[in-house]
Design an enzyme around this catalytic site. Structure first.
Site, PDB file in Angstrom:
ATOM      1  N   GLY A   1       0.802  -1.247   0.066  1.00  0.00           N
ATOM      2  CA  GLY A   1       0.118  -0.085   0.009  1.00  0.00           C
ATOM      3  C   GLY A   1       0.662   1.380  -0.023  1.00  0.00           C
ATOM      4  O   GLY A   1       0.320   2.422   0.016  1.00  0.00           O
ATOM      5  N   ASP A   2       2.168   0.933  -0.287  1.00  0.00           N
ATOM      6  CA  ASP A   2       3.076   2.268  -0.259  1.00  0.00           C
ATOM      7  C   ASP A   2       4.201   1.747  -1.062  1.00  0.00           C
ATOM      8  O   ASP A   2       4.271   0.873  -1.526  1.00  0.00           O
ATOM      9  CB  ASP A   2       3.387   2.626   1.224  1.00  0.00           C
ATOM     10  CG  ASP A   2       3.690   4.311   1.413  1.00  0.00           C
ATOM     11  OD1 ASP A   2       4.365   4.707   0.283  1.00  0.00           O
ATOM     12  OD2 ASP A   2       3.292   4.801   2.355  1.00  0.00           O
ATOM     13  N   ASP A   3       5.377   2.363  -0.692  1.00  0.00           N
ATOM     14  CA  ASP A   3       6.586   2.237  -1.682  1.00  0.00           C
ATOM     15  C   ASP A   3       6.994   0.795  -1.425  1.00  0.00           C
ATOM     16  O   ASP A   3       6.862   0.345  -0.071  1.00  0.00           O
ATOM     17  CB  ASP A   3       7.831   3.267  -1.193  1.00  0.00           C
ATOM     18  CG  ASP A   3       7.364   4.702  -1.266  1.00  0.00           C
ATOM     19  OD1 ASP A   3       6.814   5.089  -2.595  1.00  0.00           O
ATOM     20  OD2 ASP A   3       7.628   5.464  -0.594  1.00  0.00           O
TER      21      ASP A   3
END
Length: 468
Positions: free
Chosen positions: A247-249
């Site tokens: 959900g992020d990097d």
């Protein structure tokens, strides 16, 4: 006669007892930076893998007991098949934690029972809340020679509850990570499946000689801040052959936040990233920053695959960050269905607090990309430096970008950047003119290998007796 019958009965009882106590030998081979002389299982310390019984005390007792062997060849703790509910526990030096392929560590959801530790000194305070932070599920500090590995056994952070509390603004402290190693030297994290972390998955910080290999990291693509691997103020780190849905990097390289990171002054340097596969629709395959105030230097990324991901390599910084990102070399990216291939932001305005120095300008220089192919891309690049502080030495070579059917009208957006390019499709923006010769050689990484690339793995065995 009665004596003989009694003797036979006793022999029969003993035979039954022997069957119940039969010993089966089990052995596993694995690769590690160090092998161990002593072995135990979590069962030896009262562990119960039923998914209900809390095993925090069992894990900590086992590790505390095995720490006595640190100077005698080290020790390894085997986690057999089962669902092992546990809160946070601390590791020890010269130690291996090994998860069977059918072992699942389940993070306790009793938020009130999680210990709280101080904020990282290079960050000043927590990220979710101003105060401290919940300790990570598997934690270690000031350690030497630690291995966390297995046969792709699973560590499940059961993050849904934490994500809900975060979205509702109910958290008093920053969410825990799955694995965090601080102030340590000689760390290996490999061959595991990490799922549903409350926040970041793997966070080596203030550490040296770190190898992260063969991880599968999975989180819903809408889960908040579930970064895959975040090397933070580390030297000599090797991240290889990892598969991340986040959900992020997928990988975020960091070194401290604003004035706190500047004061702490510990960069991330000599970092190798190879063989990454990433899916992250709202973030980057590799991000540098935004917390980069201690500096980031000598990053070498190669053989990167990303699909359905917002950007390939992203640099995030802002006025007030200070620090630097320089000597970055990216070679061999294969991308599909991207919003951007190249993304650099000099206006990333998330600050630790209002005490940052507005005169602390970041230095972004020597950013090199070559041998990049991409398909179904909305925009080739958005490169935004800072007025009065241009980002310099950007080099791109042998880049072919296939634009999406509904791509942006202009494939490039560039401001306050300087550099050179060669063999670019589509043609670059005017601030990155095409050039041959000397400029293109800038895109190559140094020929010298890094120390962390020379670290050799040993073939280790994990043998023990299982009682039934």
């Amino acid at each position: 006669m009665q004596v003989l019958v009694l003797l036979l009965l006793l022999l029969g009882v003993n035979e039954v007892t022997c069957r119940k106590g039969r010993i089966y030998e089990s052995s596993y081979g694995y690769s590690a930076i160090s092998c161990r002389s002593h072995t135990a299982t979590i069962l030896d310390f009262g562990g119960v893998g039923d998914g209900i019984t809390l095993n925090t005390a069992a894990f900590q007792s086992a590790i505390n007991h095995l720490s006595q062997y640190a100077s005698d060849g080290g020790a390894q703790l085997f986690v057999p098949p089962g669902k092992w509910l546990t809160g946070s526990f601390n590791l020890t030096s010269h130690f291996t934690l090994f998860l069977h392929k059918d072992a699942v560590l389940l993070a306790s959801q009793g938020i009130s029972s999680w210990p709280v530790v101080d904020p990282l000194p290079s960050y000043g305070h927590g990220r979710d809340a101003p105060g401290g932070r919940y300790i990570s599920l598997i934690f270690g500090t000031n350690l030497t020679d630690v291995v966390i590995t297995g046969e792709n056994g699973t560590i499940d952070g059961q993050g849904e509850l934490w994500w809900q509390q975060f979205h509702r603004g109910k958290l008093k402290y920053t969410r825990p990570y799955l694995i965090e190693m601080m102030h340590s030297d000689g760390i290996q994290i490999s061959n595991l499946t990490l799922v549903n972390s409350p926040s970041w998955n793997v966070h080596p910080v203030y550490s040296n000689n770190v190898i992260i290999h063969g991880l599968t990291i999975l989180a819903p693509v809408t889960s908040p801040n579930t970064d895959g691997i975040n090397p933070d103020s580390c030297t000599n780190t090797r991240i290889e052959d990892n598969y991340i849905v986040s959900g992020d990097d997928c990988i975020a390289v960091k070194s401290g936040w604003d004035e706190y990171g500047i004061s702490y002054g510990m960069p991330t340097k000599h970092l190798v990233i190879r063989g990454l596969t990433c899916i992250s629709p709202y973030s980057a395959a590799i991000a540098l920053g935004s917390e980069m105030s201690g500096g980031i230097q000598d990053v070498r990324a190669q053989d990167i695959k990303a699909m359905a991901t917002e950007s390939g390599v992203r640099i995030k910084t802002a006025v007030g960050r200070g620090g630097y990102v320089k000597d970055v070399y990216v070679k061999g990216m294969s991308l599909h269905t991207m919003k951007w291939v190249f993304l650099i932001n000099g206006n990333y305005k998330s600050h630790a607090d209002d005490k940052y120095d507005p005169n602390a300008m970041p230095e972004i220089s020597g950013i090199n990309y070559r041998d990049i192919s991409a398909e179904n891309v909305s925009m080739a690049g958005r490169l935004e430096g800072i007025v009065g502080d241009p980002f310099k030495g950007i080099c791109m070579s042998n880049v072919t970008i296939g634009m999406a059917q509904k791509a942006k009208k202009y494939p490039w957006m560039c401001s306050d950047v300087q550099g050179v390019t060669s063999a670019m499709v589509p043609p670059p923006c005017e601030l990155l003119p095409e050039q041959d010769g000397e400029g293109i050689r800038m895109c190559d990484a140094p020929a010298e290998t890094l120390e962390v690339e020379a670290i050799q793995m040993q073939t280790c065995s994990l043998g023990f007796a299982r009682h039934f």
